[in-house]
Design a protein around this motif. Structure first.
Motif, PDB file in Angstrom:
ATOM      1  N   VAL A   1       0.882  -1.119   0.139  1.00 39.61           N
ATOM      2  CA  VAL A   1       0.146  -0.241   0.312  1.00 39.61           C
ATOM      3  C   VAL A   1       0.973   0.995   0.272  1.00 39.61           C
ATOM      4  N   ASP A   2       1.921   1.003   0.554  1.00 31.41           N
ATOM      5  CA  ASP A   2       3.262   2.410   0.777  1.00 31.41           C
ATOM      6  C   ASP A   2       3.455   2.776  -0.271  1.00 31.41           C
ATOM      7  N   GLU A   3       4.074   1.564  -0.947  1.00 28.70           N
ATOM      8  CA  GLU A   3       4.296   1.655  -2.385  1.00 28.70           C
ATOM      9  C   GLU A   3       3.879   2.274  -3.037  1.00 28.70           C
ATOM     10  N   GLY A   4       2.326   2.477  -3.589  1.00 29.89           N
ATOM     11  CA  GLY A   4       1.380   2.681  -4.760  1.00 29.89           C
ATOM     12  C   GLY A   4       0.045   1.476  -5.056  1.00 29.89           C
ATOM     13  N   PHE A   5      -0.346   1.925  -5.448  1.00 35.35           N
ATOM     14  CA  PHE A   5      -1.639   1.129  -5.474  1.00 35.35           C
ATOM     15  C   PHE A   5      -1.337   0.076  -6.993  1.00 35.35           C
ATOM     16  N   ALA A   6      -0.552   0.512  -8.002  1.00 37.59           N
ATOM     17  CA  ALA A   6      -0.185  -0.193  -8.616  1.00 37.59           C
ATOM     18  C   ALA A   6       0.018  -1.837  -7.621  1.00 37.59           C
ATOM     19  N   ALA A   7       1.589  -1.094  -6.626  1.00 35.47           N
ATOM     20  CA  ALA A   7       2.133  -2.557  -6.304  1.00 35.47           C
ATOM     21  C   ALA A   7       0.634  -3.381  -5.509  1.00 35.47           C
ATOM     22  N   ARG A   8       0.350  -3.148  -5.317  1.00 38.57           N
ATOM     23  CA  ARG A   8      -0.819  -3.498  -4.450  1.00 38.57           C
ATOM     24  C   ARG A   8      -1.672  -4.089  -5.738  1.00 38.57           C
ATOM     25  N   LEU A   9      -2.283  -4.107  -6.397  1.00 41.76           N
ATOM     26  CA  LEU A   9      -2.744  -4.883  -7.322  1.00 41.76           C
ATOM     27  C   LEU A   9      -1.936  -6.129  -8.537  1.00 41.76           C
ATOM     28  N   ARG A  10      -0.176  -5.140  -8.126  1.00 39.79           N
ATOM     29  CA  ARG A  10      -0.162  -6.926  -8.184  1.00 39.79           C
ATOM     30  C   ARG A  10       0.243  -7.702  -7.444  1.00 39.79           C
ATOM     31  N   ALA A  11      -0.020  -7.477  -6.249  1.00 33.91           N
ATOM     32  CA  ALA A  11       0.409  -8.447  -4.690  1.00 33.91           C
ATOM     33  C   ALA A  11      -1.061  -9.195  -4.811  1.00 33.91           C
ATOM     34  N   GLY A  12      -1.944  -8.663  -5.343  1.00 42.74           N
ATOM     35  CA  GLY A  12      -3.296  -8.632  -4.640  1.00 42.74           C
ATOM     36  C   GLY A  12      -4.003 -10.230  -6.067  1.00 42.74           C
TER      37      GLY A  12
ATOM     38  N   PRO B   1     -12.071  11.748 -18.006  1.00 44.66           N
ATOM     39  CA  PRO B   1     -10.982  12.569 -17.679  1.00 44.66           C
ATOM     40  C   PRO B   1      -9.776  11.538 -16.386  1.00 44.66           C
ATOM     41  N   VAL B   2     -10.297  11.310 -15.924  1.00 41.73           N
ATOM     42  CA  VAL B   2      -9.557   9.869 -15.279  1.00 41.73           C
ATOM     43  C   VAL B   2      -9.285   8.732 -15.868  1.00 41.73           C
ATOM     44  N   ILE B   3     -10.116   7.716 -16.601  1.00 43.41           N
ATOM     45  CA  ILE B   3     -10.215   6.691 -17.282  1.00 43.41           C
ATOM     46  C   ILE B   3      -8.895   7.095 -18.783  1.00 43.41           C
TER      47      ILE B   3
ATOM     48  N   TYR C   1       2.709   2.764 -17.256  1.00 43.85           N
ATOM     49  CA  TYR C   1       0.644   1.990 -16.815  1.00 43.85           C
ATOM     50  C   TYR C   1       0.944   1.988 -15.161  1.00 43.85           C
ATOM     51  N   ARG C   2       1.614   2.248 -14.373  1.00 42.76           N
ATOM     52  CA  ARG C   2       1.299   1.650 -13.219  1.00 42.76           C
ATOM     53  C   ARG C   2       1.302   3.001 -12.274  1.00 42.76           C
ATOM     54  N   ALA C   3       2.539   4.321 -13.356  1.00 42.57           N
ATOM     55  CA  ALA C   3       2.012   5.754 -12.862  1.00 42.57           C
ATOM     56  C   ALA C   3       0.757   6.186 -12.750  1.00 42.57           C
ATOM     57  N   LEU C   4       0.075   5.653 -14.028  1.00 40.86           N
ATOM     58  CA  LEU C   4      -1.272   6.046 -14.364  1.00 40.86           C
ATOM     59  C   LEU C   4      -1.702   5.340 -13.224  1.00 40.86           C
ATOM     60  N   LEU C   5      -1.765   3.841 -12.977  1.00 41.73           N
ATOM     61  CA  LEU C   5      -3.150   3.278 -11.259  1.00 41.73           C
ATOM     62  C   LEU C   5      -3.069   3.829 -10.430  1.00 41.73           C
ATOM     63  N   ASP C   6      -1.391   4.587  -9.884  1.00 43.07           N
ATOM     64  CA  ASP C   6      -0.959   5.432  -9.186  1.00 43.07           C
ATOM     65  C   ASP C   6      -1.904   6.496  -9.592  1.00 43.07           C
ATOM     66  N   GLY C   7      -1.366   7.595 -10.273  1.00 38.73           N
ATOM     67  CA  GLY C   7      -2.013   8.296 -10.294  1.00 38.73           C
ATOM     68  C   GLY C   7      -3.805   8.492  -9.909  1.00 38.73           C
ATOM     69  N   ALA C   8      -4.067   7.680 -10.034  1.00 36.89           N
ATOM     70  CA  ALA C   8      -5.958   8.067 -10.809  1.00 36.89           C
ATOM     71  C   ALA C   8      -6.602   8.013  -9.033  1.00 36.89           C
ATOM     72  N   PRO C   9      -7.347   8.915  -9.331  1.00 38.36           N
ATOM     73  CA  PRO C   9      -7.787   9.699  -8.382  1.00 38.36           C
ATOM     74  C   PRO C   9      -9.223   8.580  -7.672  1.00 38.36           C
ATOM     75  N   TRP C  10      -8.350   7.349  -6.954  1.00 43.70           N
ATOM     76  CA  TRP C  10      -9.714   5.911  -7.245  1.00 43.70           C
ATOM     77  C   TRP C  10     -10.061   6.495  -5.578  1.00 43.70           C
ATOM     78  N   ARG C  11     -11.311   6.075  -5.554  1.00 42.39           N
ATOM     79  CA  ARG C  11     -12.039   5.701  -3.808  1.00 42.39           C
ATOM     80  C   ARG C  11     -11.638   4.205  -2.882  1.00 42.39           C
ATOM     81  N   ASP C  12     -11.434   4.695  -1.531  1.00 45.07           N
ATOM     82  CA  ASP C  12     -10.916   3.394  -1.019  1.00 45.07           C
ATOM     83  C   ASP C  12     -11.289   2.176  -1.492  1.00 45.07           C
ATOM     84  N   ASP C  13     -13.562   2.369  -0.976  1.00 50.25           N
ATOM     85  CA  ASP C  13     -13.388   1.285  -2.085  1.00 50.25           C
ATOM     86  C   ASP C  13     -13.515   0.478  -3.222  1.00 50.25           C
ATOM     87  N   GLU C  14     -12.971   1.607  -4.087  1.00 49.64           N
ATOM     88  CA  GLU C  14     -12.816   1.928  -5.694  1.00 49.64           C
ATOM     89  C   GLU C  14     -11.380   0.114  -5.928  1.00 49.64           C
TER      90      GLU C  14
END
Length: 214
Positions: free
Chosen positions: A4-15, A67-69, A174-187
């Motif tokens: 989670v600290d590393e960013g959402f892209a890392a969380r997605l890959r691990a998950g 604007p996000v996706i 691509y991972r920067a796009l994942l990290d930078g998108a304003p995802w809500r926690d539930d998203e």
């Protein structure tokens, strides 16, 4: 440091790691890469792939101006037209007339139709599982298909991304796009869950292909 600290892209890959590895270990994939199947099995894989890329890329068009996706809709990634070229070469120009979805492919397509144009996180989940895989593991498949079936360019254009930068810088983008998108926690949670579902749907397609070709 956690994923989670590393960013959402890392969380997605691990998950999604476990489901990703299960898909890679499928009977069909191991037999295909091991050279145990005829060229028709490879053509069958591409034909089924065409059906879900067709739907995924149509969904992408609906997000292009978002604007996000919209940033994820990258023309150099699109695979439907090069899949058609490969299938023209492997099966001849009449392949569309004979193309029928396997049951698992139909389930995959149905899920993409259900969520691809209406849920931004779900679209990105499926986009991520397909294109990041094509850019990495897909290159192994390309080299093996060239070795096993004597292909050069024709028949493996699906795995050639000549309209994007080198794979490593592009994956970083691509991972920067994942990290930078304003995802809500539930998203974030639902996106990881949907990416796992995408890997499961893909593995089910491999299982159906194994029933036909193995």
């Amino acid at each position: 440091m956690t994923a989670v600290d590393e960013g959402f892209a890392a969380r997605l890959r691990a998950g999604t790691r476990d489901e990703h590895e299960r898909a890679e270990r499928s009977v069909f994939v191991e037999a295909l890469l091991g050279g145990a199947l005829g060229r028709e099995a490879y053509a069958g894989l591409l034909a089924q792939s065409y059906l879900f890329y067709d739907v995924l890329e149509a969904a992408g068009e609906s997000w292009r101006g978002d604007p996000v996706i919209g940033g994820f809709v990258i023309d150099g990634l699109l695979r439907r037209d090069v899949l058609a070229l490969d299938l023209d070469f492997l099966l001849g120009p009449g392949w569309r007339d004979a193309l029928e979805p396997l049951p698992a492919t139909q389930s995959y397509v149905d899920r993409l139709v259900e969520v691809g144009s209406t849920d931004r996180g779900a679209f990105v989940a499926h986009h991520y599982t397909r294109y990041l895989g094509d850019l990495s593991g897909g290159q192994v498949v390309r080299r093996r298909m060239q070795e096993i079936y004597g292909l050069t360019d024709d028949g493996v254009r699906f795995y050639v991304f000549d309209r994007v930068t080198k794979p490593k810088p592009f994956r970083d983008h691509y991972r920067a796009l994942l990290d930078g998108a304003p995802w809500r926690d539930d998203e974030r949670e639902s996106l990881v869950a949907e990416a796992n579902r995408a890997f499961q749907l893909n593995r089910a397609v491999f299982d159906d292909l194994a029933t036909v070709y193995c």
